[in-house]
Motif scaffolding. Sequence first.
Motif, PDB file in Angstrom:
ATOM      1  N   LEU A 161       7.725   1.485 -11.494  1.00 47.22           N
ATOM      2  CA  LEU A 161       8.438   0.497 -10.668  1.00 47.22           C
ATOM      3  C   LEU A 161       7.830   0.416  -9.266  1.00 47.22           C
ATOM      4  N   LEU A 162       7.593   1.592  -8.664  1.00 47.72           N
ATOM      5  CA  LEU A 162       7.008   1.600  -7.310  1.00 47.72           C
ATOM      6  C   LEU A 162       5.605   0.991  -7.325  1.00 47.72           C
ATOM      7  N   GLY A 163       4.817   1.394  -8.330  1.00 51.50           N
ATOM      8  CA  GLY A 163       3.432   0.904  -8.425  1.00 51.50           C
ATOM      9  C   GLY A 163       3.366  -0.596  -8.682  1.00 51.50           C
ATOM     10  N   SER A 164       4.277  -1.120  -9.542  1.00 49.48           N
ATOM     11  CA  SER A 164       4.251  -2.561  -9.853  1.00 49.48           C
ATOM     12  C   SER A 164       4.605  -3.368  -8.614  1.00 49.48           C
ATOM     13  N   HIS A 176       5.414  18.569 -15.709  1.00 47.74           N
ATOM     14  CA  HIS A 176       4.565  18.583 -16.926  1.00 47.74           C
ATOM     15  C   HIS A 176       4.898  17.385 -17.824  1.00 47.74           C
ATOM     16  N   TRP A 177       5.086  16.244 -17.172  1.00 46.34           N
ATOM     17  CA  TRP A 177       5.389  15.003 -17.895  1.00 46.34           C
ATOM     18  C   TRP A 177       4.173  14.092 -17.736  1.00 46.34           C
ATOM     19  N   PRO A 178       3.311  14.020 -18.759  1.00 43.08           N
ATOM     20  CA  PRO A 178       2.039  13.309 -18.583  1.00 43.08           C
ATOM     21  C   PRO A 178       2.183  11.782 -18.598  1.00 43.08           C
ATOM     22  N   ALA A 179       1.262  11.121 -17.857  1.00 43.65           N
ATOM     23  CA  ALA A 179       1.209   9.647 -17.852  1.00 43.65           C
ATOM     24  C   ALA A 179       0.640   9.185 -19.197  1.00 43.65           C
ATOM     25  N   PRO A 180       0.843   7.942 -19.597  1.00 42.44           N
ATOM     26  CA  PRO A 180       1.527   6.855 -18.894  1.00 42.44           C
ATOM     27  C   PRO A 180       3.048   6.951 -19.008  1.00 42.44           C
ATOM     28  N   TYR A 181       3.738   6.372 -17.995  1.00 45.14           N
ATOM     29  CA  TYR A 181       5.192   6.449 -17.912  1.00 45.14           C
ATOM     30  C   TYR A 181       5.830   5.132 -18.361  1.00 45.14           C
ATOM     31  N   PRO A 182       7.102   5.192 -18.792  1.00 36.18           N
ATOM     32  CA  PRO A 182       7.781   3.973 -19.268  1.00 36.18           C
ATOM     33  C   PRO A 182       7.902   2.913 -18.163  1.00 36.18           C
ATOM     34  N   TRP A 183       8.121   1.685 -18.572  1.00 35.63           N
ATOM     35  CA  TRP A 183       8.205   0.545 -17.640  1.00 35.63           C
ATOM     36  C   TRP A 183       9.219   0.772 -16.530  1.00 35.63           C
ATOM     37  N   PHE A 184      10.373   1.384 -16.871  1.00 33.45           N
ATOM     38  CA  PHE A 184      11.421   1.518 -15.849  1.00 33.45           C
ATOM     39  C   PHE A 184      11.455   2.907 -15.209  1.00 33.45           C
ATOM     40  N   SER A 185      10.328   3.635 -15.306  1.00 31.56           N
ATOM     41  CA  SER A 185      10.243   4.928 -14.604  1.00 31.56           C
ATOM     42  C   SER A 185       9.898   4.657 -13.132  1.00 31.56           C
ATOM     43  N   LEU A 186      10.158   5.642 -12.291  1.00 29.24           N
ATOM     44  CA  LEU A 186       9.940   5.458 -10.843  1.00 29.24           C
ATOM     45  C   LEU A 186       8.476   5.146 -10.494  1.00 29.24           C
ATOM     46  N   PRO A 187       7.492   5.895 -11.039  1.00 23.08           N
ATOM     47  CA  PRO A 187       6.105   5.583 -10.657  1.00 23.08           C
ATOM     48  C   PRO A 187       5.706   4.157 -11.036  1.00 23.08           C
ATOM     49  N   PHE A 225       0.840  -1.199   0.000  1.00 21.78           N
ATOM     50  CA  PHE A 225       0.000   0.000   0.000  1.00 21.78           C
ATOM     51  C   PHE A 225       0.881   1.259   0.000  1.00 21.78           C
ATOM     52  N   LEU A 226       1.904   1.265   0.853  1.00 23.83           N
ATOM     53  CA  LEU A 226       2.774   2.454   0.945  1.00 23.83           C
ATOM     54  C   LEU A 226       3.526   2.692  -0.368  1.00 23.83           C
ATOM     55  N   LEU A 227       3.962   1.594  -1.006  1.00 24.42           N
ATOM     56  CA  LEU A 227       4.660   1.754  -2.299  1.00 24.42           C
ATOM     57  C   LEU A 227       3.711   2.318  -3.360  1.00 24.42           C
TER      58      LEU A 227
END
Length: 371
Positions: free
Chosen positions: A263-266, A250-261, A232-234
Amino acid sequence: MLEIKAVSTETMAESQRIMEICNACRYCEGLCAVFPAMTLHREFSSTDLGHLANLCHNCKGCYYACQYAPPHPFGVNVPATFALLRDETYRDHVWPRPLAQAFERNGTIVGIVTAVGFTTVLFLLGLLSAPGTLSHAWIGPDAFYRVIPWAAMAITASVTLLFSLLALFIGGRSYWLVSGTKRRVPLRAIRAGLHDAATLTNLGGGGYGCNESDAAFSMTRRYLHHAMAYGFLLCFAATTTASFYAYALHWPAPYPWFSLPVLLGSLGGVGLIIGTFGLMALKFTADRAPAARVLAGSDFALLALLFLSAASGILLLLLRNSAAMGILLGVHLGFILSLFILLPYSKFVHGIYRTLALIRAAADRDMRKTN
Ligand code: SF4
Ligand code: SF4
């Protein structure tokens, strides 16, 4: 002095009766933080009992260790009684006050809010999006915002989350004003309390784990709870990072596979799925005798909502370049919206009250040592 109001005098009276027996017996003193904290009292006010109930991690160790547990005429059942009393403290400190009723039949409430949140998002999507939007395979930056406008997503998420965080803060503060220590809490006690909360020391049973289906000890529940809580925290960290990317960079989603959001979300999503699924499965095999059966629905409903939020997020990640993305985005946001709304009005609050109770217990231990 402020006292926790006795919403259910029956539960409070039963807790008091049991603690008086335990205080005379003290056989379980080494099992968890509850029994050492209990020994600080000769008599138990409603405030003391609320604090002890929130210290209890429901490991059930004392039930199986107890020579006075049912069918003994004393009928000592600490885990079940304290689970009911904890639920009363959630109602006592909820904000706004009229929503205390949400904790009655909480499983049904969580189910209804989830169904309404989920249906509303899908209904609005169907109504407001241009024909073909939901079935088109959008790819590249801004793909999500072609389905749901960025402003609608950002405003809805921010308003609901900020309101829920405010409600959690007011509820936690109210709990501390009633149940916390009136002395200054030293930094080392805060550290010790946070350490006990982060490691779930009181689910450790002195190194053997807790009891689920019988007197045998197991670490399974502790590890599953870790997977769920840290998952949950990740996920929360992933959402915060994604918001920073979108708002500040100003970098809109979706983000690449190896981006921080991502990786943390996965990582967080997988942890949440494993933790919540495992904890739901444990509930089916658990011994019902040391459990408060009326609360089974609320426990299960929150686990199910967390599981669905994580599973829909992972599915969206895997299929984000396909034509299923539009519908999956709506489904995922429906679950997330329901979760945000329900944070202060579901069993989620136990994490806050338990952490505060652990900090007070650490402060009491510290005071005992230094006196
Ligand atoms: S739970 Fe039973 S064995 Fe443990 S301290 Fe209380 S009365 Fe004694
Ligand atoms: S159920 Fe576990 S955590 Fe709760 S009082 Fe008993 S031994 Fe302590």
